[in-house]
Design a protein around this motif. Sequence first.
Motif, mmCIF file in Angstrom:
data_model
loop_
_atom_site.group_PDB
_atom_site.id
_atom_site.type_symbol
_atom_site.label_atom_id
_atom_site.label_comp_id
_atom_site.label_asym_id
_atom_site.label_seq_id
_atom_site.Cartn_x
_atom_site.Cartn_y
_atom_site.Cartn_z
ATOM 1 N N GLY A 111 0.758 -1.243 0.000
ATOM 2 C CA GLY A 111 0.000 0.000 0.000
ATOM 3 C C GLY A 111 0.790 1.295 0.000
ATOM 4 O O GLY A 111 0.233 2.344 -0.303
ATOM 5 N N ASP A 112 2.056 1.272 0.324
ATOM 6 C CA ASP A 112 2.821 2.518 0.337
ATOM 7 C C ASP A 112 3.192 2.933 -1.086
ATOM 8 O O ASP A 112 3.637 2.111 -1.883
ATOM 9 C CB ASP A 112 4.101 2.344 1.164
ATOM 10 C CG ASP A 112 4.914 3.624 1.207
ATOM 11 O OD1 ASP A 112 4.598 4.481 2.055
ATOM 12 O OD2 ASP A 112 5.828 3.780 0.364
ATOM 13 N N GLU A 113 3.032 4.207 -1.377
ATOM 14 C CA GLU A 113 3.283 4.682 -2.738
ATOM 15 C C GLU A 113 4.738 4.527 -3.156
ATOM 16 O O GLU A 113 5.038 4.313 -4.334
ATOM 17 C CB GLU A 113 2.829 6.134 -2.915
ATOM 18 C CG GLU A 113 3.578 7.153 -2.083
ATOM 19 C CD GLU A 113 2.963 7.433 -0.709
ATOM 20 O OE1 GLU A 113 3.313 8.466 -0.116
ATOM 21 O OE2 GLU A 113 2.149 6.634 -0.214
ATOM 22 N N HIS A 114 5.672 4.605 -2.204
ATOM 23 C CA HIS A 114 7.083 4.428 -2.548
ATOM 24 C C HIS A 114 7.379 2.973 -2.916
ATOM 25 O O HIS A 114 8.129 2.705 -3.845
ATOM 26 C CB HIS A 114 7.978 4.879 -1.396
ATOM 27 C CG HIS A 114 7.889 6.332 -1.139
ATOM 28 N ND1 HIS A 114 7.015 6.858 -0.214
ATOM 29 C CD2 HIS A 114 8.538 7.378 -1.712
ATOM 30 C CE1 HIS A 114 7.145 8.175 -0.215
ATOM 31 N NE2 HIS A 114 8.056 8.513 -1.123
ATOM 32 N N VAL A 115 6.772 2.070 -2.191
ATOM 33 C CA VAL A 115 6.957 0.643 -2.493
ATOM 34 C C VAL A 115 6.376 0.327 -3.870
ATOM 35 O O VAL A 115 6.998 -0.368 -4.673
ATOM 36 C CB VAL A 115 6.327 -0.243 -1.396
ATOM 37 C CG1 VAL A 115 6.388 -1.717 -1.781
ATOM 38 C CG2 VAL A 115 7.014 -0.008 -0.055
ATOM 39 N N ILE A 116 5.212 0.860 -4.158
ATOM 40 C CA ILE A 116 4.560 0.602 -5.447
ATOM 41 C C ILE A 116 5.371 1.230 -6.586
ATOM 42 O O ILE A 116 5.609 0.592 -7.621
ATOM 43 C CB ILE A 116 3.110 1.108 -5.449
ATOM 44 C CG1 ILE A 116 2.286 0.317 -4.427
ATOM 45 C CG2 ILE A 116 2.489 1.015 -6.844
ATOM 46 C CD1 ILE A 116 0.929 0.921 -4.111
ATOM 47 N N LYS A 117 5.814 2.462 -6.407
ATOM 48 C CA LYS A 117 6.614 3.148 -7.433
ATOM 49 C C LYS A 117 7.932 2.406 -7.662
ATOM 50 O O LYS A 117 8.361 2.221 -8.799
ATOM 51 C CB LYS A 117 6.856 4.588 -6.985
ATOM 52 C CG LYS A 117 7.733 5.406 -7.888
ATOM 53 C CD LYS A 117 7.783 6.871 -7.494
ATOM 54 C CE LYS A 117 8.269 7.070 -6.078
ATOM 55 N NZ LYS A 117 8.529 8.485 -5.757
ATOM 56 N N PHE A 118 8.554 1.955 -6.585
ATOM 57 C CA PHE A 118 9.792 1.199 -6.718
ATOM 58 C C PHE A 118 9.538 -0.136 -7.416
ATOM 59 O O PHE A 118 10.322 -0.554 -8.271
ATOM 60 C CB PHE A 118 10.427 0.965 -5.343
ATOM 61 C CG PHE A 118 11.744 0.262 -5.418
ATOM 62 C CD1 PHE A 118 12.891 0.948 -5.771
ATOM 63 C CD2 PHE A 118 11.847 -1.094 -5.147
ATOM 64 C CE1 PHE A 118 14.117 0.297 -5.858
ATOM 65 C CE2 PHE A 118 13.048 -1.757 -5.233
ATOM 66 C CZ PHE A 118 14.195 -1.055 -5.586
ATOM 67 N N ALA A 119 8.445 -0.784 -7.068
ATOM 68 C CA ALA A 119 8.105 -2.068 -7.701
ATOM 69 C C ALA A 119 7.912 -1.899 -9.201
ATOM 70 O O ALA A 119 8.362 -2.736 -9.991
ATOM 71 C CB ALA A 119 6.853 -2.659 -7.063
ATOM 72 N N ASP A 120 7.267 -0.830 -9.603
ATOM 73 C CA ASP A 120 7.071 -0.557 -11.026
ATOM 74 C C ASP A 120 8.420 -0.456 -11.733
ATOM 75 O O ASP A 120 8.617 -1.011 -12.815
ATOM 76 C CB ASP A 120 6.259 0.729 -11.180
ATOM 77 C CG ASP A 120 5.967 1.064 -12.620
ATOM 78 O OD1 ASP A 120 5.391 0.218 -13.332
ATOM 79 O OD2 ASP A 120 6.307 2.183 -13.039
ATOM 80 N N THR A 121 9.356 0.228 -11.124
ATOM 81 C CA THR A 121 10.700 0.367 -11.678
ATOM 82 C C THR A 121 11.431 -0.974 -11.678
ATOM 83 O O THR A 121 12.046 -1.360 -12.674
ATOM 84 C CB THR A 121 11.492 1.420 -10.875
ATOM 85 O OG1 THR A 121 10.847 2.688 -11.031
ATOM 86 C CG2 THR A 121 12.934 1.515 -11.324
ATOM 87 N N ALA A 122 11.370 -1.699 -10.574
ATOM 88 C CA ALA A 122 12.093 -2.968 -10.448
ATOM 89 C C ALA A 122 11.566 -4.032 -11.408
ATOM 90 O O ALA A 122 12.344 -4.846 -11.919
ATOM 91 C CB ALA A 122 12.024 -3.466 -9.010
ATOM 92 N N VAL A 123 10.270 -4.025 -11.675
ATOM 93 C CA VAL A 123 9.713 -4.968 -12.654
ATOM 94 C C VAL A 123 10.288 -4.668 -14.040
ATOM 95 O O VAL A 123 10.635 -5.587 -14.791
ATOM 96 C CB VAL A 123 8.169 -4.939 -12.636
ATOM 97 C CG1 VAL A 123 7.578 -5.624 -13.852
ATOM 98 C CG2 VAL A 123 7.658 -5.594 -11.358
ATOM 99 N N ASP A 124 10.413 -3.385 -14.384
ATOM 100 C CA ASP A 124 11.064 -3.009 -15.648
ATOM 101 C C ASP A 124 12.496 -3.543 -15.697
ATOM 102 O O ASP A 124 12.934 -4.080 -16.713
ATOM 103 C CB ASP A 124 11.131 -1.488 -15.806
ATOM 104 C CG ASP A 124 9.829 -0.840 -16.188
ATOM 105 O OD1 ASP A 124 8.874 -1.556 -16.526
ATOM 106 O OD2 ASP A 124 9.778 0.413 -16.146
ATOM 107 N N VAL A 125 13.213 -3.377 -14.602
ATOM 108 C CA VAL A 125 14.602 -3.829 -14.545
ATOM 109 C C VAL A 125 14.685 -5.337 -14.725
ATOM 110 O O VAL A 125 15.507 -5.833 -15.493
ATOM 111 C CB VAL A 125 15.278 -3.381 -13.229
ATOM 112 C CG1 VAL A 125 16.626 -4.058 -13.038
ATOM 113 C CG2 VAL A 125 15.421 -1.863 -13.201
#
Length: 147
Positions: A111-125
């Motif tokens: 639920g944290d926006e930083h975790v979600i934003k980071f996950a979006d980036t990490a999935v790309d990586v």
Amino acid sequence: MYGIRIPDNPEQIPLWLAQVVDTAVVRYLWYGHGDAIMLVHSATAPNAVWRVLPALDKRWWRPSALAAWIATATLTAIYAPGTPADPSVLRPFSTSRHAAEEAFARAVAHGDEHVIKFADTAVDVCARTRDPQALAAIDRAAALIKL
């Protein structure tokens, strides 16, 4: 002489910038405990620039890449600890076929926006590099960032 070398050829900048993002995501896995939220931005800031490059005039690609690298380097220099995480505190790296979707779902459930934003980036990586450490970094962010 030491320093950063950003390609002069604009066509090489997307790959160069992607490598900055890739490195920052994996580095988060091992050093995110320095400041979990600030170090998220060391990966998401250059990823945001990487994503908007196609919308920019190519003459802005190099200065944009430089600004992204400066953000990553500064955040890392200020907030990364001198010692990496003990491997015993890390979730095992998953190589399952649906690992990316599962890791992203865990980030959304967090639920944290930083975790979600980071996950979006990490999935790309992970999609770009096939490095399971990128997905493990998502779980590390979720463990370090409390709601």
